[in-house]
Design a protein around this motif. Structure first.
Motif, PDB file in Angstrom:
ATOM      1  N   GLU A  97       6.129 -36.323 -13.382  1.00  0.00           N
ATOM      2  CA  GLU A  97       5.458 -35.052 -13.112  1.00  0.00           C
ATOM      3  C   GLU A  97       3.990 -35.359 -12.840  1.00  0.00           C
ATOM      4  O   GLU A  97       3.514 -36.442 -13.175  1.00  0.00           O
ATOM      5  CB  GLU A  97       5.635 -34.059 -14.254  1.00  0.00           C
ATOM      6  N   HIS A  98       3.280 -34.453 -12.235  1.00  0.00           N
ATOM      7  CA  HIS A  98       1.889 -34.736 -11.878  1.00  0.00           C
ATOM      8  C   HIS A  98       0.968 -34.735 -13.098  1.00  0.00           C
ATOM      9  O   HIS A  98      -0.004 -35.485 -13.135  1.00  0.00           O
ATOM     10  CB  HIS A  98       1.387 -33.764 -10.816  1.00  0.00           C
ATOM     11  N   GLY A  99       1.244 -33.897 -14.068  1.00  0.00           N
ATOM     12  CA  GLY A  99       0.463 -33.904 -15.302  1.00  0.00           C
ATOM     13  C   GLY A  99      -0.670 -32.900 -15.367  1.00  0.00           C
ATOM     14  O   GLY A  99      -1.293 -32.744 -16.410  1.00  0.00           O
ATOM     15  N   HIS A 100      -0.954 -32.201 -14.280  1.00  0.00           N
ATOM     16  CA  HIS A 100      -2.081 -31.272 -14.275  1.00  0.00           C
ATOM     17  C   HIS A 100      -1.848 -30.034 -15.132  1.00  0.00           C
ATOM     18  O   HIS A 100      -2.801 -29.339 -15.479  1.00  0.00           O
ATOM     19  CB  HIS A 100      -2.429 -30.865 -12.835  1.00  0.00           C
ATOM     20  N   ARG A 101      -0.613 -29.761 -15.494  1.00  0.00           N
ATOM     21  CA  ARG A 101      -0.310 -28.600 -16.332  1.00  0.00           C
ATOM     22  C   ARG A 101      -0.209 -28.968 -17.815  1.00  0.00           C
ATOM     23  O   ARG A 101       0.134 -28.126 -18.637  1.00  0.00           O
ATOM     24  CB  ARG A 101       0.991 -27.963 -15.873  1.00  0.00           C
ATOM     25  N   VAL A 102      -0.468 -30.222 -18.135  1.00  0.00           N
ATOM     26  CA  VAL A 102      -0.372 -30.683 -19.521  1.00  0.00           C
ATOM     27  C   VAL A 102      -1.793 -30.892 -20.035  1.00  0.00           C
ATOM     28  O   VAL A 102      -2.423 -31.912 -19.770  1.00  0.00           O
ATOM     29  CB  VAL A 102       0.454 -31.984 -19.614  1.00  0.00           C
ATOM     30  N   ASN A 103      -2.295 -29.901 -20.755  1.00  0.00           N
ATOM     31  CA  ASN A 103      -3.680 -29.906 -21.219  1.00  0.00           C
ATOM     32  C   ASN A 103      -3.762 -29.553 -22.689  1.00  0.00           C
ATOM     33  O   ASN A 103      -2.829 -28.956 -23.216  1.00  0.00           O
ATOM     34  CB  ASN A 103      -4.502 -28.907 -20.382  1.00  0.00           C
ATOM     35  N   PRO A 104      -4.845 -29.899 -23.347  1.00  0.00           N
ATOM     36  CA  PRO A 104      -6.019 -30.590 -22.851  1.00  0.00           C
ATOM     37  C   PRO A 104      -5.749 -32.080 -22.621  1.00  0.00           C
ATOM     38  O   PRO A 104      -4.804 -32.651 -23.142  1.00  0.00           O
ATOM     39  CB  PRO A 104      -7.065 -30.394 -23.959  1.00  0.00           C
ATOM     40  N   ALA A 105      -6.632 -32.690 -21.834  1.00  0.00           N
ATOM     41  CA  ALA A 105      -6.453 -34.088 -21.439  1.00  0.00           C
ATOM     42  C   ALA A 105      -6.396 -35.028 -22.640  1.00  0.00           C
ATOM     43  O   ALA A 105      -5.634 -35.998 -22.628  1.00  0.00           O
ATOM     44  CB  ALA A 105      -7.576 -34.514 -20.491  1.00  0.00           C
ATOM     45  N   ARG A 106      -7.146 -34.748 -23.684  1.00  0.00           N
ATOM     46  CA  ARG A 106      -7.201 -35.673 -24.827  1.00  0.00           C
ATOM     47  C   ARG A 106      -5.866 -35.759 -25.574  1.00  0.00           C
ATOM     48  O   ARG A 106      -5.611 -36.724 -26.277  1.00  0.00           O
ATOM     49  CB  ARG A 106      -8.341 -35.298 -25.770  1.00  0.00           C
ATOM     50  N   ARG A 108      -2.876 -35.218 -23.784  1.00  0.00           N
ATOM     51  CA  ARG A 108      -1.874 -35.222 -22.713  1.00  0.00           C
ATOM     52  C   ARG A 108      -0.690 -36.145 -23.033  1.00  0.00           C
ATOM     53  O   ARG A 108       0.456 -35.763 -22.856  1.00  0.00           O
ATOM     54  CB  ARG A 108      -2.524 -35.617 -21.390  1.00  0.00           C
ATOM     55  N   HIS A 109      -0.949 -37.342 -23.512  1.00  0.00           N
ATOM     56  CA  HIS A 109       0.146 -38.274 -23.784  1.00  0.00           C
ATOM     57  C   HIS A 109       1.063 -37.745 -24.889  1.00  0.00           C
ATOM     58  O   HIS A 109       2.294 -37.816 -24.766  1.00  0.00           O
ATOM     59  CB  HIS A 109      -0.389 -39.659 -24.129  1.00  0.00           C
ATOM     60  N   PRO A 117      11.240 -36.125 -24.744  1.00  0.00           N
ATOM     61  CA  PRO A 117      11.634 -37.114 -25.749  1.00  0.00           C
ATOM     62  C   PRO A 117      12.832 -37.964 -25.312  1.00  0.00           C
ATOM     63  O   PRO A 117      13.039 -39.055 -25.836  1.00  0.00           O
ATOM     64  CB  PRO A 117      11.975 -36.257 -26.976  1.00  0.00           C
ATOM     65  N   GLU A 118      13.604 -37.482 -24.350  1.00  0.00           N
ATOM     66  CA  GLU A 118      14.783 -38.201 -23.867  1.00  0.00           C
ATOM     67  C   GLU A 118      14.438 -39.348 -22.923  1.00  0.00           C
ATOM     68  O   GLU A 118      15.274 -40.191 -22.609  1.00  0.00           O
ATOM     69  CB  GLU A 118      15.736 -37.228 -23.158  1.00  0.00           C
ATOM     70  N   ALA A 119      13.204 -39.398 -22.475  1.00  0.00           N
ATOM     71  CA  ALA A 119      12.781 -40.396 -21.488  1.00  0.00           C
ATOM     72  C   ALA A 119      12.498 -41.742 -22.151  1.00  0.00           C
ATOM     73  O   ALA A 119      12.137 -41.811 -23.328  1.00  0.00           O
ATOM     74  CB  ALA A 119      11.534 -39.916 -20.755  1.00  0.00           C
ATOM     75  N   ARG A 120      12.662 -42.797 -21.387  1.00  0.00           N
ATOM     76  CA  ARG A 120      12.160 -44.106 -21.810  1.00  0.00           C
ATOM     77  C   ARG A 120      10.714 -44.264 -21.347  1.00  0.00           C
ATOM     78  O   ARG A 120       9.915 -44.916 -22.002  1.00  0.00           O
ATOM     79  CB  ARG A 120      13.027 -45.223 -21.233  1.00  0.00           C
ATOM     80  N   ALA A 121      10.401 -43.653 -20.196  1.00  0.00           N
ATOM     81  CA  ALA A 121       9.031 -43.678 -19.685  1.00  0.00           C
ATOM     82  C   ALA A 121       8.760 -42.390 -18.915  1.00  0.00           C
ATOM     83  O   ALA A 121       9.657 -41.820 -18.298  1.00  0.00           O
ATOM     84  CB  ALA A 121       8.801 -44.888 -18.789  1.00  0.00           C
ATOM     85  N   ILE A 122       7.499 -41.966 -18.965  1.00  0.00           N
ATOM     86  CA  ILE A 122       7.035 -40.781 -18.254  1.00  0.00           C
ATOM     87  C   ILE A 122       5.909 -41.232 -17.327  1.00  0.00           C
ATOM     88  O   ILE A 122       4.977 -41.903 -17.757  1.00  0.00           O
ATOM     89  CB  ILE A 122       6.490 -39.722 -19.237  1.00  0.00           C
ATOM     90  N   VAL A 123       6.007 -40.853 -16.064  1.00  0.00           N
ATOM     91  CA  VAL A 123       4.980 -41.182 -15.082  1.00  0.00           C
ATOM     92  C   VAL A 123       4.254 -39.895 -14.714  1.00  0.00           C
ATOM     93  O   VAL A 123       4.892 -38.877 -14.426  1.00  0.00           O
ATOM     94  CB  VAL A 123       5.598 -41.810 -13.807  1.00  0.00           C
ATOM     95  N   TYR A 124       2.933 -39.959 -14.731  1.00  0.00           N
ATOM     96  CA  TYR A 124       2.139 -38.816 -14.298  1.00  0.00           C
ATOM     97  C   TYR A 124       0.947 -39.331 -13.491  1.00  0.00           C
ATOM     98  O   TYR A 124       0.652 -40.520 -13.474  1.00  0.00           O
ATOM     99  CB  TYR A 124       1.673 -37.959 -15.491  1.00  0.00           C
ATOM    100  N   GLY A 125       0.276 -38.441 -12.795  1.00  0.00           N
ATOM    101  CA  GLY A 125      -0.886 -38.787 -11.983  1.00  0.00           C
ATOM    102  C   GLY A 125      -2.075 -37.952 -12.382  1.00  0.00           C
ATOM    103  O   GLY A 125      -2.424 -37.856 -13.549  1.00  0.00           O
ATOM    104  N   HIS A 126      -2.716 -37.347 -11.400  1.00  0.00           N
ATOM    105  CA  HIS A 126      -3.782 -36.358 -11.559  1.00  0.00           C
ATOM    106  C   HIS A 126      -5.148 -36.949 -11.907  1.00  0.00           C
ATOM    107  O   HIS A 126      -6.144 -36.537 -11.346  1.00  0.00           O
ATOM    108  CB  HIS A 126      -3.379 -35.296 -12.584  1.00  0.00           C
ATOM    109  N   THR A 127      -5.240 -37.897 -12.815  1.00  0.00           N
ATOM    110  CA  THR A 127      -6.536 -38.374 -13.289  1.00  0.00           C
ATOM    111  C   THR A 127      -7.134 -39.465 -12.408  1.00  0.00           C
ATOM    112  O   THR A 127      -8.314 -39.773 -12.542  1.00  0.00           O
ATOM    113  CB  THR A 127      -6.435 -38.934 -14.718  1.00  0.00           C
ATOM    114  N   VAL A 140       4.062 -43.807 -21.596  1.00  0.00           N
ATOM    115  CA  VAL A 140       3.365 -42.893 -20.694  1.00  0.00           C
ATOM    116  C   VAL A 140       2.568 -43.750 -19.718  1.00  0.00           C
ATOM    117  O   VAL A 140       1.749 -44.569 -20.129  1.00  0.00           O
ATOM    118  CB  VAL A 140       2.448 -41.915 -21.457  1.00  0.00           C
ATOM    119  N   LEU A 141       2.858 -43.572 -18.429  1.00  0.00           N
ATOM    120  CA  LEU A 141       2.293 -44.422 -17.380  1.00  0.00           C
ATOM    121  C   LEU A 141       1.589 -43.582 -16.328  1.00  0.00           C
ATOM    122  O   LEU A 141       2.137 -42.577 -15.863  1.00  0.00           O
ATOM    123  CB  LEU A 141       3.411 -45.224 -16.701  1.00  0.00           C
ATOM    124  N   ASN A 142       0.396 -43.991 -15.957  1.00  0.00           N
ATOM    125  CA  ASN A 142      -0.315 -43.356 -14.854  1.00  0.00           C
ATOM    126  C   ASN A 142      -0.696 -44.466 -13.881  1.00  0.00           C
ATOM    127  O   ASN A 142      -1.439 -45.371 -14.241  1.00  0.00           O
ATOM    128  CB  ASN A 142      -1.565 -42.625 -15.346  1.00  0.00           C
TER     129      ASN A 142
END
Length: 193
Positions: A97-106, A108-109, A117-127, A140-142
């Motif tokens: 997911e892009h991650g812009h809707r997951v706030n506040p940034a501090r 976010r992870h 929780p079902e994921a082995r890894a989550i990829v997001y961008g935005h920053t 959590v990978l960006n």
């Protein structure tokens, strides 16, 4: 998408190209089986330049992927971009997911981990900042910016190599000068979390 039956798969994780995809990355992206774009594509012409071995390119919609910022007559393609995508890989689930809707940034992870929780890894961008957070599960990978806009540390991407028993993350960054070669700034082998 289900690629869990593969013995080994290599994914290029990119984000935030903003219509300025760094062309020196293209041969490196082509060496991967799948390209995953975590949003803020802005110019769909870039999709035609991505040519992974399998032909699979997964793109999610970013906060700048809007009708006002995309070229005219691309609304159908823009509307087809999901807010979130999942890929079943050997050894686990990758969520994008892009991650812009997951706030506040501090936080976010933490919030991304609670959302998926079902994921082995989550990829997001935005920053536009490359992050490899494998201290907790899910990872959590960006990938940072693969374009020329605000590519902190230089344009690049993350390469994920997945097998049923082992996932490995490698950070690929073009040097700031003489972008005819690349350097591996970070390689972090990881077993099962």
């Amino acid at each position: 998408m289900d690629l869990s039956d593969r013995q080994r798969i290599t994914l290029a994780l990119i984000s935030d190209t903003h219509g300025t995809l760094e062309h020196d990355l293209l041969p490196l992206l082509a060496e991967c089986d799948v390209v995953v774009h975590a949003g803020d594509l802005v110019d769909p012409v870039e999709l035609r330049q991505l040519a992974p071995r399998s032909g699979h390119v997964i793109v999610v919609r970013g906060n700048n992927d809007t009708p006002g910022q995309w070229p005219q007559d691309t609304e159908t393609l823009l509307d087809s971009l999901p807010e979130q995508a999942e890929i079943a890989l050997p050894g686990g689930l990758l969520v994008i997911e892009h991650g812009h809707r997951v706030n506040p940034a501090r936080t976010r992870h933490q919030r991304l981990r609670r959302r998926h929780p079902e994921a082995r890894a989550i990829v997001y961008g935005h920053t536009h900042r490359r992050v490899i957070d494998t201290d907790e599960s899910p990872w959590v990978l960006n990938p940072g910016a693969a374009g020329r806009q605000r590519a902190y540390g230089g344009p690049g991407f993350l390469r994920l190599i997945a097998t049923a028993d082992h996932w490995e993350i490698e950070s690929i960054t073009l040097p700031k000068r003489g972008r005819d070669t690349y350097t591996s700034a970070h390689k972090k082998p990881q077993g099962r979390p």
